[in-house]
Write a protein that holds these residues in place. Structure first.
Motif, short mmCIF file in Angstrom:
data_model
loop_
_atom_site.label_atom_id
_atom_site.label_comp_id
_atom_site.label_asym_id
_atom_site.label_seq_id
_atom_site.Cartn_x
_atom_site.Cartn_y
_atom_site.Cartn_z
N THR A 215 89.89 44.69 64.39
CA THR A 215 89.69 43.44 63.65
C THR A 215 88.35 43.41 62.92
O THR A 215 88.02 42.41 62.29
N ILE A 216 87.58 44.49 63.03
CA ILE A 216 86.32 44.57 62.27
C ILE A 216 86.65 44.40 60.79
O ILE A 216 87.57 45.05 60.28
N PRO A 217 85.93 43.53 60.10
CA PRO A 217 86.36 43.16 58.74
C PRO A 217 86.38 44.29 57.73
O PRO A 217 87.19 44.27 56.82
N SER A 218 85.50 45.30 57.85
CA SER A 218 85.53 46.38 56.86
C SER A 218 84.76 47.60 57.34
O SER A 218 83.99 47.53 58.30
N GLU A 219 84.96 48.70 56.63
CA GLU A 219 84.20 49.93 56.89
C GLU A 219 82.72 49.68 56.64
O GLU A 219 81.85 50.25 57.30
N GLU A 220 82.46 48.84 55.66
CA GLU A 220 81.09 48.56 55.28
C GLU A 220 80.32 47.93 56.44
O GLU A 220 79.14 48.22 56.66
N TRP A 221 81.00 47.10 57.23
CA TRP A 221 80.37 46.50 58.40
C TRP A 221 79.95 47.60 59.36
O TRP A 221 78.82 47.63 59.87
N LYS A 222 80.88 48.55 59.58
CA LYS A 222 80.58 49.65 60.50
C LYS A 222 79.38 50.45 60.01
O LYS A 222 78.50 50.83 60.78
N ASN A 223 79.36 50.71 58.70
CA ASN A 223 78.26 51.48 58.14
C ASN A 223 76.93 50.77 58.33
O ASN A 223 75.91 51.38 58.64
N GLY A 224 76.96 49.45 58.13
CA GLY A 224 75.73 48.68 58.29
C GLY A 224 75.22 48.75 59.71
O GLY A 224 74.02 48.97 59.95
#
Lengths: 450, 283
Positions: free
Chosen positions: A406-415
């Motif tokens: 449910t993590i909103p995006s890959e970008e969140w993970k990268n951050g």
């Protein structure tokens, strides 16, 4: 005249130079390894008669897992031999699935079967997913939880269940004077890890493998490890997804991350450049006791010997975690291309049904590929890590669900990954991780759902 | 002969024109159209107007990528050309082993960008960790200079070859005349050699400028845009927008950025070509 000509030539060259950049969509695509119908219908009349699907349609499977490429090729060949239906399996190179899928889907001969990695990945491909709710393969699922649904529409069906935790080298743990039973929560894990670090020179090994933040390894922490604070927050709030994470358990996330980086084989500042294979090498060479990864990593670590491999839940110091099990879930969902021709869709559905019900199909998926499949016909696994995870469930431990889907995006993970690496190296503070985690979630959720 | 060419020129031009249309014109026009649309594959395209451009022009990461790329381009163009020209001057003197040196300097150019980026990331990280400094992916300043170092190492050899060719084509008479007139080597360099290698300078500047501006592989392999997009150049930013995001709107955003990028490269190159071409002398 000469000047004009030169100018024209220069312009052409320029145009040729920039031309490559305007057309981002044309990525090089892998050459399909087609398994042509090995035998023509005339030579195998019995195959035509015994198996139901007529050889009208064809199947093109764009496979996500490079580790299982050969097994899928073999299975496709076998299916073609028995039914006469041509099956093409193409495997995208590691980390390029989305790109490959995008360019393949734009072709005339698009994949009839592809995969998405959960609700977030589905956002790209929803319009291309055939509704599987009435299909035979959907009826074979052991639980409806393994379908990717929205309302009554079934967009995808999970085909493999995986589990991760902390893989343990039991022989080394014993050498350090401990057993698996000694570790039942975060306190005991911390005590053992710090004791090993204190006696590192004497023992000759470290507690944890390097928590590498290179892209080949950072997903273990920015996604899999981050799942635990997300999971506990969802549990506490009684929800299954959220538009804004509160970060209730981020102190626990910090605690486990501190434990990982301060008790590893290398200095925390070096983690930014450590890769996935570095961690595997350290673990296999007996330089560290603990290695956070999942059942899919068995092939990498099997050389230690099955009897030496154990798995521990990832404890982060939450009340009642003695009862916590391993993290079990899936991020591999089969989707059927709704844009494909009617007969190709039917051929694909027949192929999937055959894969999860026939003896040959089950044998290939469960034994040769080593999958635990969420279908009724699942066979016992040969992978000891899978058996360990089954034991945890059988002994009454509560499996941790994969809420990172449910993590909103890959970008969140990268951050979060960048912030974790900076915190480990001392160039950033924990507040940056909190900001990336909480504020990043809100802004990425807004961007994804605008 | 002249008559035949006049008569049959379309036959000679046709293949090139066809290749140009198929390979550039058509994709470019399609790209232009797609930059105004929302799409996942080319089969299902919805027109959205200038929304994508609005996003691209207000995206702070894209703006940062532009300034980072601009700074990188200026610095790397100067470094590469000055060093390449100096080496070319040295290697056109009659010293032993000239050919060996030329080959050695040229060789880095034969290695692909991703491989180079990966090797250099290992090398630089080792050095930085010995110096107890933050690694490449943690600090944008080191990332920037790492990229400059890598590009210099790769490009200098290639530009050097072009400069050597230019220097060797200067007629000996000019140099002799300058010598007889009592010009010292500094004066010979500025008054004779440089004006005469102006065509080479045009080419080299053009190549380094566009290469740096369009840099992608090395950027991806060396820093990957880390930390937090701070070392992300335009091409990588476009790539990440296009592929790194899920949701149909991102493809359009990426496409709009790519169109802006393309226009930028064309404009900058045109200005530069015009500026240097006016300084060329006819031999």
């Amino acid at each position: 005249m000469k000047k004009a000509l030169a100018f024209l030539l220069a312009a052409m060259m320029l145009v040729a130079c920039v031309g490559c950049n305007t057309n981002e969509g044309t990525e090089p695509t892998p050459t399909p390894e087609t398994t042509e119908p090995a035998t023509t219908p005339e030579t195998t009349p019995e195959a035509q008669n015994t198996e139901a699907p007529a050889a009208a349609g064809s199947v093109y499977y764009l496979n996500f897992k490079p580790e299982q490429d050969q097994q899928w090729q073999d299975l496709a060949k076998l299916y073609t031999e028995t039914t006469g239906v041509p099956v093409t399996v193409v495997t995208a190179a590691q980390g390029t699935y989305e790109q490959t899928l995008m360019s393949e889907m734009a072709k005339e001969e698009a994949p009839t079967l592809f995969q998405v990695n959960g609700p977030v990945g589905l956002a790209n491909w929803k319009d291309y997913c055939y509704d599987l709710s009435g299909s035979a393969v959907y009826g074979e699922l052991s639980s409806e939880d393994f379908a990717l649904k929205e309302g009554d529409t079934v967009y995808g069906i999970a085909y493999v269940i995986e589990t991760y935790g902390i893989i343990v080298n039991k022989a080394l743990l014993q050498k350090a004077g401990y057993t698996m039973e000694d570790i039942t929560n975060f306190e005991t894990l911390k005590a053992v890890a710090e004791d090993i670090t204190a006696r590192k020179d004497e023992l000759g090994f470290s507690a944890f493998t390097s928590a590498g933040m290179d892209s080949s390894s950072d997903w273990r922490f920015k996604t899999h490890l981050a799942n635990l604070p997300i999971y506990y927050e969802y549990q506490a709030d009684g929800i299954g997804s959220t538009a804004a994470i509160k970060g209730t358990y981020l102190d626990n996330y910090k605690a486990i991350w501190d434990l990982y980086i301060n008790n590893a084989t290398c200095a925390p500042a070096e983690l930014a450049a450590k890769t996935g294979s570095d961690a595997v090498a350290e673990f296999v060479n007996g330089e560290a006791v603990f290695y956070q990864n999942g059942t899919w990593a068995y092939g990498d670590v099997s050389s230690l010997g099955d009897e030496n491999l154990g798995m521990l839940p990832i404890y982060i110091g939450v009340e009642g975690e003695e009862n916590q099990g391993l993290c079990t879930g899936t991020e591999n969902y089969w989707c059927v291309n709704s844009e494909a021709a009617e007969e190709d869709i039917q051929a694909t559905l027949d192929f999937l049904y055959w894969c999860v019900t026939s003896e040959a199909g089950l044998n290939a998926m469960c034994t040769e590929m080593g999958f635990v499949i969420p279908f009724k016909g699942n066979l016992p696994a040969a992978n000891p890590l899978v058996n360990i995870s089954n034991d945890y469930i059988a002994n009454g431990y509560t499996p941790v669900t994969w809420d990172f889907l449910t993590i909103p995006s890959e970008e969140w993970k990268n951050g979060v990954g960048t912030a974790l690496a900076a915190y480990a190296a001392g160039t950033g503070s924990w507040d940056d991780v909190v900001a990336a985690f909480v504020e990043g979630w809100a802004s990425e959720y807004a961007a994804a759902n605008s | 002969m002249e008559k035949a060419i006049k008569k049959y020129w379309p036959i000679f031009v046709a293949p090139t024109v066809a290749a140009f249309c198929i390979g550039f014109l058509w994709p470019f026009l399609q790209g232009l159209y797609l930059s105004l649309c929302k799409f996942t594959t080319l089969k299902k395209v919805t027109f959205v107007g200038f929304e994508n451009f609005k996003y691209a022009l207000t995206d702070p990461e894209f703006a940062h990528a532009f300034w980072f790329t601009a700074a990188f381009t200026v610095v790397s163009t100067i470094f590469i050309n000055v060093i390449a020209f100096t080496i070319a001057l040295i290697l056109t003197r009659k010293i032993r082993g000239t050919n060996l040196f030329r080959t050695v300097f040229f060789m880095p150019n034969l290695i692909g960008g991703v491989v180079l980026g990966y090797i250099w990331s290992i090398l630089l990280n080792c050095v930085l960790s010995l110096l107890a400094k933050p690694l490449l992916r943690l600090d944008a300043t080191y990332g920037f200079w790492g990229l400059i170092l890598l590009m210099c190492w790769q490009q200098i050899g290639y530009m050097m070859i072009i400069y050597i060719a230019g220097l060797q084509s200067i007629p000996n008479d000019y140099l002799e005349a300058a010598y007889i007139d009592g010009a010292n080597s500094w004066q010979t360099l500025w008054r004779v050699k440089i004006p005469n290698v102006m065509p080479s300078i045009t080419i080299c500047l053009f190549l380094t400028l566009t290469n740096s501006f369009k840099l992608f592989d090395q950027n991806l392999a060396l820093t990957g845009g880390e930390p937090a997009h701070m070392t992300e150049m335009l091409a990588l930013n476009i790539y990440n927008t296009f592929y790194g995001r899920s949701g149909a709107q991102w493809k359009g955003y990426g496409q709009a950025k790519a169109v802006i990028f393309c226009v930028l490269v064309i404009v900058i190159s045109m200005i530069q070509l015009r500026a240097t071409r006016s300084k060329e002398v006819q031999q």
